[in-house]
Write a protein that holds these residues in place. Structure first.
Motif, PDB file in Angstrom:
ATOM      1  N   GLY A  45       0.778  -1.228   0.000  1.00 34.66           N
ATOM      2  CA  GLY A  45       0.000   0.000   0.000  1.00 34.66           C
ATOM      3  C   GLY A  45       0.811   1.279   0.000  1.00 34.66           C
ATOM      4  O   GLY A  45       0.299   2.339   0.374  1.00 34.66           O
ATOM      5  N   ILE A  46       2.065   1.216  -0.436  1.00 31.76           N
ATOM      6  CA  ILE A  46       2.880   2.436  -0.441  1.00 31.76           C
ATOM      7  C   ILE A  46       2.696   3.245  -1.718  1.00 31.76           C
ATOM      8  O   ILE A  46       3.361   4.267  -1.900  1.00 31.76           O
ATOM      9  CB  ILE A  46       4.373   2.112  -0.229  1.00 31.76           C
ATOM     10  N   ASP A  47       1.790   2.802  -2.583  1.00 25.27           N
ATOM     11  CA  ASP A  47       1.549   3.521  -3.833  1.00 25.27           C
ATOM     12  C   ASP A  47       0.288   4.373  -3.793  1.00 25.27           C
ATOM     13  O   ASP A  47      -0.167   4.879  -4.829  1.00 25.27           O
ATOM     14  CB  ASP A  47       1.457   2.531  -4.995  1.00 25.27           C
ATOM     15  N   LYS A  48      -0.265   4.579  -2.602  1.00 28.48           N
ATOM     16  CA  LYS A  48      -1.533   5.304  -2.499  1.00 28.48           C
ATOM     17  C   LYS A  48      -1.419   6.748  -2.952  1.00 28.48           C
ATOM     18  O   LYS A  48      -2.388   7.334  -3.440  1.00 28.48           O
ATOM     19  CB  LYS A  48      -2.042   5.251  -1.056  1.00 28.48           C
ATOM     20  N   GLU A  49      -0.240   7.349  -2.772  1.00 28.12           N
ATOM     21  CA  GLU A  49      -0.047   8.748  -3.138  1.00 28.12           C
ATOM     22  C   GLU A  49       0.711   8.910  -4.455  1.00 28.12           C
ATOM     23  O   GLU A  49       1.202  10.003  -4.758  1.00 28.12           O
ATOM     24  CB  GLU A  49       0.706   9.478  -2.018  1.00 28.12           C
ATOM     25  N   ALA A  50       0.832   7.834  -5.226  1.00 26.91           N
ATOM     26  CA  ALA A  50       1.554   7.920  -6.492  1.00 26.91           C
ATOM     27  C   ALA A  50       0.881   8.909  -7.432  1.00 26.91           C
ATOM     28  O   ALA A  50      -0.351   9.000  -7.489  1.00 26.91           O
ATOM     29  CB  ALA A  50       1.633   6.550  -7.148  1.00 26.91           C
ATOM     30  N   LYS A  51       1.695   9.673  -8.142  1.00 25.68           N
ATOM     31  CA  LYS A  51       1.191  10.697  -9.060  1.00 25.68           C
ATOM     32  C   LYS A  51       1.393  10.257 -10.506  1.00 25.68           C
ATOM     33  O   LYS A  51       2.298   9.489 -10.818  1.00 25.68           O
ATOM     34  CB  LYS A  51       1.937  12.014  -8.834  1.00 25.68           C
ATOM     35  N   ASP A  52       0.533  10.754 -11.371  1.00 25.77           N
ATOM     36  CA  ASP A  52       0.703  10.500 -12.804  1.00 25.77           C
ATOM     37  C   ASP A  52       2.012  11.130 -13.280  1.00 25.77           C
ATOM     38  O   ASP A  52       2.408  12.204 -12.820  1.00 25.77           O
ATOM     39  CB  ASP A  52      -0.454  11.086 -13.608  1.00 25.77           C
ATOM     40  N   HIS A  53       2.662  10.460 -14.192  1.00 23.43           N
ATOM     41  CA  HIS A  53       3.933  10.970 -14.710  1.00 23.43           C
ATOM     42  C   HIS A  53       3.695  12.205 -15.569  1.00 23.43           C
ATOM     43  O   HIS A  53       2.738  12.279 -16.339  1.00 23.43           O
ATOM     44  CB  HIS A  53       4.618   9.883 -15.545  1.00 23.43           C
ATOM     45  N   ALA A  54       4.580  13.193 -15.441  1.00 27.08           N
ATOM     46  CA  ALA A  54       4.443  14.425 -16.211  1.00 27.08           C
ATOM     47  C   ALA A  54       4.546  14.168 -17.707  1.00 27.08           C
ATOM     48  O   ALA A  54       4.024  14.949 -18.512  1.00 27.08           O
ATOM     49  CB  ALA A  54       5.507  15.430 -15.771  1.00 27.08           C
ATOM     50  N   ALA A  55       5.218  13.088 -18.081  1.00 28.29           N
ATOM     51  CA  ALA A  55       5.392  12.763 -19.507  1.00 28.29           C
ATOM     52  C   ALA A  55       4.497  11.610 -19.937  1.00 28.29           C
ATOM     53  O   ALA A  55       4.799  10.915 -20.907  1.00 28.29           O
ATOM     54  CB  ALA A  55       6.850  12.438 -19.789  1.00 28.29           C
ATOM     55  N   LYS A  56       3.374  11.413 -19.221  1.00 32.00           N
ATOM     56  CA  LYS A  56       2.522  10.257 -19.518  1.00 32.00           C
ATOM     57  C   LYS A  56       1.912  10.317 -20.918  1.00 32.00           C
ATOM     58  O   LYS A  56       1.486   9.301 -21.459  1.00 32.00           O
ATOM     59  CB  LYS A  56       1.409  10.131 -18.474  1.00 32.00           C
ATOM     60  N   ASP A  57       1.855  11.505 -21.514  1.00 31.02           N
ATOM     61  CA  ASP A  57       1.331  11.639 -22.871  1.00 31.02           C
ATOM     62  C   ASP A  57       2.436  11.688 -23.917  1.00 31.02           C
ATOM     63  O   ASP A  57       2.184  12.047 -25.085  1.00 31.02           O
ATOM     64  CB  ASP A  57       0.482  12.920 -22.971  1.00 31.02           C
ATOM     65  N   SER A  58       3.642  11.330 -23.516  1.00 33.96           N
ATOM     66  CA  SER A  58       4.753  11.296 -24.463  1.00 33.96           C
ATOM     67  C   SER A  58       4.463  10.295 -25.586  1.00 33.96           C
ATOM     68  O   SER A  58       3.822   9.265 -25.358  1.00 33.96           O
ATOM     69  CB  SER A  58       6.047  10.890 -23.737  1.00 33.96           C
ATOM     70  N   PRO A  59       4.914  10.581 -26.805  1.00 32.92           N
ATOM     71  CA  PRO A  59       4.700   9.631 -27.922  1.00 32.92           C
ATOM     72  C   PRO A  59       5.326   8.266 -27.678  1.00 32.92           C
ATOM     73  O   PRO A  59       4.973   7.300 -28.359  1.00 32.92           O
ATOM     74  CB  PRO A  59       5.369  10.327 -29.112  1.00 32.92           C
ATOM     75  N   LEU A  60       6.260   8.178 -26.687  1.00 31.14           N
ATOM     76  CA  LEU A  60       6.933   6.912 -26.398  1.00 31.14           C
ATOM     77  C   LEU A  60       6.606   6.380 -25.003  1.00 31.14           C
ATOM     78  O   LEU A  60       7.263   5.449 -24.535  1.00 31.14           O
ATOM     79  CB  LEU A  60       8.452   7.097 -26.523  1.00 31.14           C
ATOM     80  N   ALA A  61       5.605   6.946 -24.357  1.00 33.15           N
ATOM     81  CA  ALA A  61       5.264   6.535 -22.997  1.00 33.15           C
ATOM     82  C   ALA A  61       4.983   5.045 -22.924  1.00 33.15           C
ATOM     83  O   ALA A  61       4.372   4.463 -23.822  1.00 33.15           O
ATOM     84  CB  ALA A  61       4.052   7.322 -22.506  1.00 33.15           C
TER      85      ALA A  61
END
Length: 354
Positions: free
Chosen positions: A281-297
């Protein structure tokens, strides 16, 4: 073990970033002593090869996979300072282009996956080769042990960072046990890959392996029908003129095949950190990656529907980008070394004329 944004709080991430930046600065200076015009292109190749092999997740336990971290491999092949720079380049490319490892957590990842693994592995490797016979077999064995230990060491370092700056209230003992336990298993895979690679390079070009300095077989000359050891100057001249093009080309082709083709068959299971994060449960505060919309994500090319082609193209692009950035950086570092050496040589010639 790529740490996403949100696992570690902002103050600790910032401190880790400062420490990582300082270590990179020190490594840039130290790498001048490790790199020259022959080894700089190979250092870029090492970074590209590590990028490729990190795409090959292998199963280690029920529902869990692992991949190479690469600190031990880089340190043994090109030196500890250059090794830290290699892993830093790989992590930078992964974070910016492929949304792998948080951007605010880049310092955490460099500290954990780059600095800790490289320092621990190289220190242990040097200690082992200091007491073992200087043979290819003993150096391969030393690289196996060093790589094996480096992975749980990185897991322990992450646990320490999470204990200081974790964003969820989870008993740290459980995190430590889960992280180190699964990463001991991943370390076995890391050790096998590292030992096989180091052993293969030592077999063909021991003169190019930083950790194998002094292992080069003596040059033989035939005099009056008998083979005798060549004098030291002749050996040094022969080694200096041996081309690195064959090894470089072989390594590049191998990296491209691994990233462009073999990576399609990698395990799809979550890696060690992802599995522990989900279970504990240590991923509860995980944030979306700033480059999640990268063409190579996520290691795929956007708008390419065929999964095999998409992943293969992304892997090839990643290898190419890492090779270009790494080789460029190491070329500049090696040029800086020659620039620093020139005044001393010039002064020496001036003194001789006087």
């Amino acid at each position: 073990m790529h740490v996403p944004d949100g696992f570690i709080n902002a103050p600790v991430s910032a401190v880790a970033g400062v420490v990582a930046a300082g270590a990179v600065a020190v490594s840039l200076k130290g790498a001048r002593r490790e790199l020259n015009e022959r080894t700089a292109p190979l250092a870029g190749l090492v970074a590209a090869f590590i990028f490729a092999v990190q795409m090959l997740n292998f199963p280690v336990a029920a529902g869990t996979s692992g991949h190479l971290l690469g600190g031990a491999l880089a340190a043994i092949l090109v030196g500890p300072y250059t090794g830290i720079l290699c892993i830093s380049v790989v992590l930078l490319m992964q974070g910016i282009l492929f949304a792998d490892g948080g951007l605010t957590a880049l310092g955490v990842n460099i500290l954990d996956m780059g600095i800790v693994t490289t320092v621990v592995a190289y220190a242990l490797f040097r200690g082992l080769v200091g007491v073992l016979p200087r043979t290819r077999r003993s150096m391969t064995a030393a690289s196996f042990v060093a790589a094996l230990v480096s992975v749980p060491a990185a897991a322990a370092a992450f646990t320490l960072l999470y204990w200081i700056g974790g964003t969820t209230d989870i008993p740290i003992g459980k995190v430590f046990t889960a992280m180190v336990g699964v990463h001991v298993l991943i370390g076995i895979g890391e050790a096998a890959i590292t030992a096989l690679t180091v052993g293969a390079v030592i077999a063909v070009r021991p003169d190019l392996v930083h950790g194998a300095r002094g292992l080069t077989a003596p040059l033989k000359l035939r005099i009056d029908g008998e083979l005798v050891d060549a004098p030291a100057p002749a050996r040094e001249t022969a080694v200096a003129h041996r081309s690195t093009k064959g090894l470089w080309a072989t390594g590049l082709v191998t990296a491209l095949v691994l990233a462009g083709f073999v990576s399609f068959y990698a395990s799809a299971n979550p890696d060690g950190l992802e599995k522990v994060a989900t279970d504990q449960g240590i991923d509860k505060e995980a944030k979306d990656h700033a480059a999640k919309d990268s063409p190579l994500a996520d290691y795929g090319v956007k708008d390419v529907s065929d999964a095999r082609l998409s992943g293969g193209l992304a892997g090839v692009i990643g290898v190419g980008a890492t090779l270009v950035v790494g080789s460029g950086a190491f070329y500049v570092v090696s040029r800086r070394r020659r620039t620093d050496d020139e005044p001393a040589h010039s002064d020496s010639r001036t003194d001789e004329r006087v």
